[in-house]
Design a protein around this motif. Structure first.
Motif, PDB file in Angstrom:
ATOM      1  N   ASP A  80     -12.970   3.701   0.515  1.00 37.01           N
ATOM      2  CA  ASP A  80     -11.475   3.453   0.714  1.00 37.01           C
ATOM      3  C   ASP A  80     -10.850   3.896  -0.669  1.00 37.01           C
ATOM      4  O   ASP A  80     -10.437   2.959  -1.688  1.00 37.01           O
ATOM      5  CB  ASP A  80     -11.408   1.893   0.893  1.00 37.01           C
ATOM      6  CG  ASP A  80     -10.025   1.539   1.120  1.00 37.01           C
ATOM      7  OD1 ASP A  80      -9.448   2.264   1.830  1.00 37.01           O
ATOM      8  OD2 ASP A  80      -9.604   0.140   1.038  1.00 37.01           O
TER       9      ASP A  80
ATOM     10  N   SER B 149     -10.289  -3.725   3.709  1.00 34.43           N
ATOM     11  CA  SER B 149      -9.874  -4.811   2.713  1.00 34.43           C
ATOM     12  C   SER B 149     -11.001  -5.657   2.190  1.00 34.43           C
ATOM     13  O   SER B 149     -11.132  -6.759   2.049  1.00 34.43           O
ATOM     14  CB  SER B 149      -8.835  -5.744   2.881  1.00 34.43           C
ATOM     15  OG  SER B 149      -8.305  -6.524   2.089  1.00 34.43           O
TER      16      SER B 149
ATOM     17  N   ARG C 216      -7.604  -9.623   2.470  1.00 36.87           N
ATOM     18  CA  ARG C 216      -6.122 -10.218   2.344  1.00 36.87           C
ATOM     19  C   ARG C 216      -6.195 -11.280   3.380  1.00 36.87           C
ATOM     20  O   ARG C 216      -5.242 -12.329   2.867  1.00 36.87           O
ATOM     21  CB  ARG C 216      -5.171  -9.159   2.962  1.00 36.87           C
ATOM     22  CG  ARG C 216      -5.069  -7.920   2.014  1.00 36.87           C
ATOM     23  CD  ARG C 216      -3.870  -7.286   2.430  1.00 36.87           C
ATOM     24  NE  ARG C 216      -4.006  -5.465   1.616  1.00 36.87           N
ATOM     25  CZ  ARG C 216      -3.212  -4.968   1.824  1.00 36.87           C
ATOM     26  NH1 ARG C 216      -1.760  -4.963   2.225  1.00 36.87           N
ATOM     27  NH2 ARG C 216      -3.433  -3.647   1.113  1.00 36.87           N
TER      28      ARG C 216
ATOM     29  N   LYS D  38      -3.440   7.229  10.723  1.00 39.25           N
ATOM     30  CA  LYS D  38      -3.386   5.883  10.607  1.00 39.25           C
ATOM     31  C   LYS D  38      -2.102   5.343  10.781  1.00 39.25           C
ATOM     32  O   LYS D  38      -1.061   5.901  10.090  1.00 39.25           O
ATOM     33  CB  LYS D  38      -3.961   5.428   8.987  1.00 39.25           C
ATOM     34  CG  LYS D  38      -4.483   4.201   9.120  1.00 39.25           C
ATOM     35  CD  LYS D  38      -5.109   4.281   7.483  1.00 39.25           C
ATOM     36  CE  LYS D  38      -5.710   2.944   7.026  1.00 39.25           C
ATOM     37  NZ  LYS D  38      -5.897   2.778   5.830  1.00 39.25           N
TER      38      LYS D  38
HETATM   39  C1  E4P Z   1      -7.822   0.059   4.889  1.00 39.35           C
HETATM   40  O1  E4P Z   1      -8.201   1.154   5.511  1.00 39.35           O
HETATM   41  C2  E4P Z   1      -6.979  -0.203   3.643  1.00 39.35           C
HETATM   42  O2  E4P Z   1      -6.879   1.070   2.772  1.00 39.35           O
HETATM   43  C3  E4P Z   1      -7.709  -1.243   2.463  1.00 39.35           C
HETATM   44  O3  E4P Z   1      -8.777  -1.319   2.907  1.00 39.35           O
HETATM   45  C4  E4P Z   1      -6.671  -2.190   1.948  1.00 39.35           C
HETATM   46  O4  E4P Z   1      -7.460  -2.856   1.244  1.00 39.35           O
HETATM   47  P1  E4P Z   1      -6.875  -3.859   0.042  1.00 39.35           P
HETATM   48  O5  E4P Z   1      -6.492  -5.274   0.774  1.00 39.35           O
HETATM   49  O6  E4P Z   1      -7.818  -4.231  -0.767  1.00 39.35           O
HETATM   50  O7  E4P Z   1      -5.617  -3.138  -0.345  1.00 39.35           O
END
Ligand code: E4P
Length: 221
Positions: free
Chosen positions: A6, A164, A132, A83
Motif C-alpha cells: 500500500d 488500512s 480506520r 479504484k
Molecule cells: C487502501 O487501498 C488504502 O490505500 C489504505 O489501505 C488506507 O489506509 P490508511 O487508513 O492507513 O490511510
C-alpha cells in the motif's frame, strides 16, 4: 492470501518485489501526495515494476469524470485496476468500467452492505478499511468476517482486499478468516519479517562459528 503493498514509494516497491513478496500494489491520492513529484511518472513506473494488479485511484467525484479518469489510468498498463470511491457515482462507474473489461477496486468500504453493493456492481475488489474502523472504536476485523460470510453465500467473484492495515496481527487475523488480499504499508511488512528469537538465534550461530574459526582460521563454508 495475496499480499499487496500500500504505497507509491518506488524504493519500497522494488525492495519487497525483489524478495518475491508482492502480488500487487494499491495507491491512493494521499499516498501519491506523500511521494510528491508528478504522479504520472510514479504510476507508469509502478505498473512496469509489478506484474500483478496495480490499483490507481480516480479523484473525480461524479460519474463522467470517473469514467474519463478511469480510462486514462488504464492506459498505464493492462494490470491497472481503477479504484473508485464507494458512492452512488462510484458504483455506476464500477458497473460501466467492469462491463468494458476494466477491473475496479471499490474503496472506502466501512460496512457489509457497502461491500455487498460494490460486489453487485461488478467490482473485482472491495477494500474495507479496518484500521480506520478500529480508530473509531468499531471492530474492523469483524467487518472482514461479515463480508467473508456474505460473499461465501453467493458467487460474485469479488475479492476481499483488506485495507488500512496497521500491524502484523491484522494480517494474521485476515489470513485466518480467509481474506483474498491484504494491502500492507511497508512498515507492517518489515515488522512481519522480524522475531527477537530469530535475531538472537542468528547471533548465537555466528558467535559459535567464530569460536570454531578461532581454532581453525582457514575454515570456510
Ligand atoms: C487502501 O487501498 C488504502 O490505500 C489504505 O489501505 C488506507 O489506509 P490508511 O487508513 O492507513 O490511510
Amino acid at each position: 492470501m495475496k499480499i499487496f503493498l500500500d504505497t507509491a514509494n518506488l524504493e519500497s516497491i522494488r525492495k519487497f518485489n525483489d524478495m518475491g513478496l508482492l502480488d500487487g500494489i494499491t495507491t491512493n491520492p494521499s499516498l501519491m501526495s506523500k511521494e510528491g513529484g508528478n504522479p504520472k511518472d510514479a504510476m507508469e513506473e509502478i505498473t512496469k515494476i509489478i506484474k500483478g494488479d496495480v490499483s490507481l485511484e480516480v479523484v473525480s467525484t461524479e460519474y463522467s469524470g470517473m469514467m474519463e479518469e478511469g480510462k486514462r489510468l488504464r492506459q498505464y498498463g493492462e494490470n491497472v485496476v481503477v479504484k473508485v470511491p464507494m458512492t452512488p457515482d462510484g458504483l455506476k462507474a464500477c458497473k460501466s468500467l467492469s462491463s468494458e473489461g476494466i477491473p475496479v477496486n471499490v474503496t472506502l468500504i466501512f460496512s457489509a452492505n457497502q461491500a455487498l453493493l460494490a460486489a453487485k456492481s461488478g467490482a473485482k475488489y472491495v477494500s474495507p478499511f479496518i484500521g480506520r474502523l478500529d480508530d473509531v472504536g468499531q471492530d474492523g476485523m469483524q467487518l472482514i468476517q461479515e463480508i467473508k460470510e456474505i460473499f461465501s453465500n453467493y458467487d460474485f467473484g469479488t475479492q476481499i482486499l483488506v485495507a488500512s492495515v496497521r500491524h502484523p496481527l491484522h494480517v494474521v487475523d485476515a489470513a485466518k478468516i480467509g481474506a483474498d488480499v491484504v494491502t500492507l504499508p511497508p512498515g507492517v511488512l518489515d515488522k512481519m519479517m522480524l522475531h527477537p528469537l530469530t535475531k538472537i538465534g542468528l547471533e548465537n550461530f555466528l558467535a559459535d562459528w567464530d569460536k570454531l574459526k578461532s581454532g581453525n582460521p582457514d575454515i570456510k563454508i
